[in-house]
Design an enzyme around this catalytic site. Structure first.
Site, PDB file in Angstrom:
ATOM      1  N   LYS A  61       4.543  48.234  14.233  1.00  0.00           N
ATOM      2  CA  LYS A  61       3.749  49.453  14.409  1.00  0.00           C
ATOM      3  C   LYS A  61       2.290  49.131  14.712  1.00  0.00           C
ATOM      4  O   LYS A  61       1.648  49.819  15.497  1.00  0.00           O
ATOM      5  CB  LYS A  61       3.835  50.311  13.139  1.00  0.00           C
ATOM      6  N   GLU A 106       6.685  54.151   6.112  1.00  0.00           N
ATOM      7  CA  GLU A 106       5.291  54.450   5.800  1.00  0.00           C
ATOM      8  C   GLU A 106       4.768  55.287   6.975  1.00  0.00           C
ATOM      9  O   GLU A 106       4.896  54.867   8.125  1.00  0.00           O
ATOM     10  CB  GLU A 106       4.526  53.129   5.692  1.00  0.00           C
ATOM     11  N   ARG A 142      15.772  41.854   9.975  1.00  0.00           N
ATOM     12  CA  ARG A 142      15.221  42.909  10.821  1.00  0.00           C
ATOM     13  C   ARG A 142      15.646  42.685  12.272  1.00  0.00           C
ATOM     14  O   ARG A 142      16.049  41.585  12.651  1.00  0.00           O
ATOM     15  CB  ARG A 142      13.712  43.007  10.676  1.00  0.00           C
TER      16      ARG A 142
HETATM   17  P1  ATP Z   1       6.263  47.454  11.128  1.00  0.00           P
HETATM   18  O1  ATP Z   1       6.484  45.988  10.941  1.00  0.00           O
HETATM   19  O2  ATP Z   1       6.631  47.946  12.476  1.00  0.00           O
HETATM   20  O3  ATP Z   1       4.936  47.950  10.678  1.00  0.00           O
HETATM   21  P2  ATP Z   1       7.298  48.304   8.627  1.00  0.00           P
HETATM   22  O4  ATP Z   1       8.405  47.549   8.019  1.00  0.00           O
HETATM   23  O5  ATP Z   1       5.956  48.115   8.042  1.00  0.00           O
HETATM   24  O6  ATP Z   1       7.357  48.103  10.175  1.00  0.00           O
HETATM   25  P3  ATP Z   1       8.023  50.791   7.478  1.00  0.00           P
HETATM   26  O7  ATP Z   1       7.551  52.140   7.822  1.00  0.00           O
HETATM   27  O8  ATP Z   1       7.665  50.229   6.168  1.00  0.00           O
HETATM   28  O9  ATP Z   1       7.551  49.845   8.635  1.00  0.00           O
HETATM   29  O10 ATP Z   1       9.590  50.699   7.705  1.00  0.00           O
HETATM   30  C1  ATP Z   1      10.527  51.553   7.124  1.00  0.00           C
HETATM   31  C2  ATP Z   1      11.828  50.826   6.994  1.00  0.00           C
HETATM   32  O11 ATP Z   1      12.251  50.324   8.254  1.00  0.00           O
HETATM   33  C3  ATP Z   1      11.680  49.638   6.074  1.00  0.00           C
HETATM   34  O12 ATP Z   1      12.737  49.672   5.158  1.00  0.00           O
HETATM   35  C4  ATP Z   1      11.757  48.462   6.974  1.00  0.00           C
HETATM   36  O13 ATP Z   1      12.354  47.377   6.330  1.00  0.00           O
HETATM   37  C5  ATP Z   1      12.593  48.970   8.141  1.00  0.00           C
HETATM   38  N1  ATP Z   1      12.248  48.259   9.359  1.00  0.00           N
HETATM   39  C6  ATP Z   1      11.031  48.125   9.940  1.00  0.00           C
HETATM   40  N2  ATP Z   1      11.082  47.347  11.025  1.00  0.00           N
HETATM   41  C7  ATP Z   1      12.391  46.977  11.160  1.00  0.00           C
HETATM   42  C8  ATP Z   1      13.097  46.150  12.089  1.00  0.00           C
HETATM   43  N3  ATP Z   1      12.493  45.565  13.119  1.00  0.00           N
HETATM   44  N4  ATP Z   1      14.428  46.011  11.913  1.00  0.00           N
HETATM   45  C9  ATP Z   1      15.057  46.603  10.890  1.00  0.00           C
HETATM   46  N5  ATP Z   1      14.452  47.374   9.984  1.00  0.00           N
HETATM   47  C10 ATP Z   1      13.134  47.563  10.104  1.00  0.00           C
HETATM   48 MG    MG Z   2       6.386  48.404   5.690  1.00  0.00          MG
END
Ligand code: ATP
Ligand code: MG
Length: 557
Positions: A270, A34, A260
């Site tokens: 983020k 995102e 994760r």
């Molecule tokens: P955040 O929790 O930092 O806001 P998010 O999951 O909302 O992260 P996205 O932009 O949706 O952020 O993430 C893109 C991809 O990265 C998703 O498929 C998510 O599952 C993966 N991702 C995010 N954080 C991690 C993590 N700590 N370890 C592994 N994969 C991750």
């Molecule tokens: Mg997300």
């Protein structure tokens, strides 16, 4: 550790089986960020996994911006994400894609559900809707608007789309089951009103699909065979499957979840990283202390170190916290192999060689790297006045101190043996200069008397050097779990996470150092030229990491 020597993880096994059985003819994965922040080390795990699997199995991996929320998304983030994925060394399939490219299709599918009697416009306020939703232990109740006719729903949804309704006044919900044990199935919102421009679609829309309505269908549109996501989406899978079962989608992606990445001494969210930026705890998303990929790049971390780290931690379905020491190990390992060597004196002390002619200059040479013969040799001007580290000289010391002591000898790295004869102090009694004598018959050999000096110290010419600033970074947080439990991560920011040294003196070759190019400053650590601050005359060098794990030692590990 190579992929050949490692046992396959569960996703590799699933994919191998799917291909062997013909369930899937070609692997298609995607990385779906995102664009509401910069990528961090956690995202690197997902990137390496999705792009890595595509490479391994001869498939494709798309980059898709999951941009359903115009309130939090920005073009700056889109650009940064592309840069970071490329920097890690991956190439996405074709052009970058956007969920917003599919807004027309998603809107058509919303109409389809309405016509099938499987979606309705609901006028419950957000608060009322929460009330009706029930809890984990209590079923929800049907909305009083649930049984509106198809015609009425079509008309109301059209009005939503045309901006004739206010934000929050109503929403479009899927008609599934308010008594479902899985709350995600209790008539979730699929479209909401947001009178807001979008970074891709401009003013075209004032209704936007929910993430849950868009995500699986976008995968279907792109023909993604394996929708790989993190474990928190496991509970959403029945909903994604419901959409796929009830819509005329062109393909059926299957979702697989993995754990994760969590790292100690680090936050990987983020939202929290944005708070550090917005509240000025760091100098932007690319601050070298940040666990963002752009921060790590600016700090001098090589992308291969991050890829090796992701390989090393593996892929499982159980949540755990990885020791940041593992990442640091991968960084040191990569830099030790590849970083050219250089000398830089951080806290200079002047040395005058009383028996070396004034105005004379020799050019000594030093290897670029102890084993990498492809790295060019360095020229080191040697002159009557030099700088050494203040901490490398003492008037008196015991045997453990293997540096320069008054009346004793030491070897200058890549140069001669010198002996300290006299100290010069200022009015405050501080040592400001050491008068030494140099033994010119010691280049690459021991002194004629056969007495080999115990220590070797680094130095630079005081007459020819690069005046620079050095920034010593330490861990951003002093607590191993800064955001665990009820803790406020901002209370655990390490107060000593940055030390700035000015007036440092580096060997002449470093004037030509490129931004982000790593060096080992001998006896000190790994450094790279900052890509943001400094000038041609006065560069800034960032410490990527020390030579040894001093942190573990301090913690008594
Ligand atoms: P955040 O929790 O930092 O806001 P998010 O999951 O909302 O992260 P996205 O932009 O949706 O952020 O993430 C893109 C991809 O990265 C998703 O498929 C998510 O599952 C993966 N991702 C995010 N954080 C991690 C993590 N700590 N370890 C592994 N994969 C991750
Ligand atoms: Mg997300």
């Amino acid at each position: 550790m190579t992929s050949e020597s490692k046992p396959a993880h569960f996703l590799q096994n699933i994919i191998r089986e799917d291909l062997a059985q013909g369930r899937v003819s070609q692997l298609a994965t995607r990385f779906p960020p995102e664009p509401n922040g910069y990528l961090h080390i956690g995202h690197a795990k997902s990137i390496c996994l999705n792009f890595g699997l595509a490479q391994e199995f001869g498939g494709t991996c798309n980059l898709r911006f999951d941009d359903t929320n115009p309130a939090k998304e920005e073009e700056e983030y889109v650009d940064a994400i592309k840069r970071d994925v490329s920097w890690l060394g991956f190439e996405w399939n074709g052009e970058a894609r956007y969920t917003s490219d599919y807004f027309d299709q998603l809107h058509d599918w919303a109409l389809y559900l309405i016509k099938e009697g499987k979606a309705y416009v609901c006028h419950l306020s957000p608060e009322e809707a929460r009330h009706y939703r029930g809890t984990l232990t209590e079923p929800g109740r049907n909305s009083p608007y649930r049984d509106r006719s198809v015609e009425e729903n079509l008309e109301l949804f059209e009005k939503m789309k045309n901006g004739e309704m206010a934000e929050g006044e109503c929403s479009l919900r899927a008609k599934i089951n308010m008594a479902a044990p899985n709350i995600n199935l209790r008539d979730p919102i699929i479209y909401r009103i947001k009178k807001m421009a979008h970074h891709q679609t401009g003013d075209k829309w004032c209704i936007y699909p929910s993430y849950d309505f868009a995500h699986g269908q976008s995968d279907a549109i792109e023909g993604i065979s394996h929708s790989i996501c993190t474990l928190e989406f496991e509970d959403h899978k029945p909903l994604y499957d419901w959409f796929i079962d009830n819509l005329p989608v062109p393909a059926r992606p299957r979702q697989y979840e993995f754990a994760r990445l969590n790292l100690n001494y680090t936050v990987v969210s983020k939202r929290k990283l944005k708070q550090l930026v917005d509240e000025g705890h760091v100098d932007g998303w690319d601050d070298p202390r940040m666990p963002t990929l752009s921060g790590q790049r600016r700090r001098g971390v090589p992308p291969t170190a991050i890829r090796n780290f992701c390989e090393m931690i593996g892929v499982t379905r159980s949540d755990s916290v990885v020791d940041v020491g593992m990442l640091e190990y991968c960084i040191r390992d990569e830099l030790d192999k590849n970083a050219p060597r250089a000398m830089c004196v951080m806290e200079p002390l002047k040395v005058t060689l009383s028996n070396y002619p004034e105005g004379k200059e020799e050019i000594l040479t030093a290897p670029g790297h102890p084993v990498r013969e492809d790295l060019p040799a360095r020229d080191l001007p040697f002159t009557r006045t030099l700088y050494i580290e203040q901490e490398d000289f003492r008037e008196e010391a015991n045997k453990k101190y293997k540096r320069l002591v008054l009346g004793k000898k030491v070897r200058l790295r890549n140069a001669y043996v010198i002996q300290a004869d006299e100290v010069v102090k200022n009015d405050a009694g501080e040592i400001v200069e050491v008068i030494c004598s140099v033994d010119l018959d010691t280049l690459g050999k021991d002194p004629a008397d056969g007495v080999k000096p115990k220590g070797v110290i680094h130095w630079v010419s005081a007459e020819k050097n690069v005046d620079c600033e050095v920034r010593l970074y330490d861990r951003l947080f002093s607590d191993p779990a800064p955001d665990a439990g009820g803790k406020n991560f901002l209370d655990h920011v390490n107060p000593d996470n940055l030390k700035v040294l000015t007036g440092c003196k580096a060997e002449v070759g470093l004037a030509a150092a490129a931004a982000e190019q790593s060096y080992q400053f001998e006896r000190n650590g790994y450094f790279c030229r900052d890509n943001k601050y400094g000038t041609a005359e006065k560069p800034v060098f960032n410490r990527t990491i020390g030579l040894r794990d001093s942190w573990a030692k301090e913690q008594g590990k």
